[in-house]
Enzyme design. Structure first.
Site, mmCIF file in Angstrom:
data_model
loop_
_atom_site.group_PDB
_atom_site.id
_atom_site.type_symbol
_atom_site.label_atom_id
_atom_site.label_comp_id
_atom_site.label_asym_id
_atom_site.label_seq_id
_atom_site.Cartn_x
_atom_site.Cartn_y
_atom_site.Cartn_z
ATOM 1 N N HIS A 99 8.293 3.367 9.271
ATOM 2 C CA HIS A 99 7.971 2.456 10.369
ATOM 3 C C HIS A 99 6.739 2.971 11.114
ATOM 4 O O HIS A 99 6.634 4.170 11.374
ATOM 5 C CB HIS A 99 9.164 2.363 11.327
ATOM 6 C CG HIS A 99 8.945 1.378 12.426
ATOM 7 N ND1 HIS A 99 9.002 0.011 12.220
ATOM 8 C CD2 HIS A 99 8.633 1.558 13.730
ATOM 9 C CE1 HIS A 99 8.746 -0.600 13.369
ATOM 10 N NE2 HIS A 99 8.511 0.316 14.292
ATOM 11 N N SER A 155 0.827 -1.214 0.000
ATOM 12 C CA SER A 155 0.000 0.000 0.000
ATOM 13 C C SER A 155 0.862 1.265 0.000
ATOM 14 O O SER A 155 0.514 2.253 -0.646
ATOM 15 C CB SER A 155 -0.991 -0.004 1.169
ATOM 16 O OG SER A 155 -0.327 0.129 2.400
ATOM 17 N N ILE A 193 18.436 -4.845 6.068
ATOM 18 C CA ILE A 193 19.380 -4.595 4.988
ATOM 19 C C ILE A 193 20.782 -4.919 5.501
ATOM 20 O O ILE A 193 21.165 -4.495 6.591
ATOM 21 C CB ILE A 193 19.295 -3.125 4.516
ATOM 22 C CG1 ILE A 193 17.889 -2.812 3.983
ATOM 23 C CG2 ILE A 193 20.365 -2.813 3.480
ATOM 24 C CD1 ILE A 193 17.487 -3.573 2.741
ATOM 25 N N ASN A 232 13.435 4.121 5.083
ATOM 26 C CA ASN A 232 12.391 3.200 5.528
ATOM 27 C C ASN A 232 11.284 3.981 6.218
ATOM 28 O O ASN A 232 11.489 5.079 6.724
ATOM 29 C CB ASN A 232 12.983 2.188 6.515
ATOM 30 C CG ASN A 232 11.986 1.111 6.927
ATOM 31 O OD1 ASN A 232 11.205 0.629 6.115
ATOM 32 N ND2 ASN A 232 12.016 0.725 8.183
#
Length: 192
Positions: free
Chosen positions: A109, A13, A93, A107
């Site tokens: 979160h 999404s 990663i 990223n």
């Protein structure tokens, strides 16, 4: 124009929000590749629908994390990716990608880091009984959700909140905050 490789493991999404912003001109970048560690993930359907190249792989088919990250890196280099954007990628990663893209891996979160890192951040927040959680965009380092914070937005947890209602609120914030933050990073060329 910056070229983005998006990494996703599931529904995608946040990936879709990035696609929508790209296609409507709200994000001045090109999505050059989707990297997916689950070949059955819905994110792959989203990429194909929008003509985005896909590299999907089974990590267990490789002898080590370094081996699959080396293969991923080859695909990133072939696609001429400038940035790695994690959008629900459920793997840490490793050194191979951090060496090549350090300071250019971002990223998102679903908590106000450093609170509730790792998996099930929303469930952790509900279980802890906090009144406020939120969303964090951060650079990726070798730890789990430990990289420098770029942006955060709070989300209130109301009385009677369920995981489903909290997920809906968090996703709405994620979709706008991530696109906005990526856009600012690309404009400034910011790196750690």
């Amino acid at each position: 124009m910056n070229r983005l490789a998006v990494f996703a493991s599931g529904n995608g999404s946040n990936f879709q929000a990035i696609i929508d912003a790209w296609e409507t001109g709200r994000l001045e970048a090109e999505i050059c590749l989707l990297v997916c560690d689950r070949p059955e993930a819905k994110a792959i359907e989203r990429a194909k629908k929008h003509g985005i190249p896909v590299f999907a792989f089974h990590p267990k088919a490789y002898s080590s994390k370094e081996a699959f990250e080396s293969d991923v890196l080859a695909h990133l280099q072939e696609a001429k990716a400038d940035w790695i954007i994690l959008a629900g990628y459920m793997r840490l990663i490793g050194g191979t990608l951090l060496s090549a893209y350090g300071g250019r891996i971002v990223n998102i979160h679903p908590s106000l880091l450093p609170s509730f890192p790792g998996k099930d951040a929303m469930g952790q927040a509900l279980q802890a009984g906090v009144k406020i959680t939120g969303v964090t965009v951060h650079y990726v380092d070798e730890g789990m959700d430990t990289g420098p914070i770029i942006a955060q937005q709070a989300v209130a947890i109301t009385e009677g909140e369920t995981l489903e209602t909290l997920q809906k609120k968090i996703h709405e914030v994620e979709h706008s905050l991530y696109v906005h933050t990526i856009g600012k990073l690309l404009q400034t060329g910011a790196r750690v």
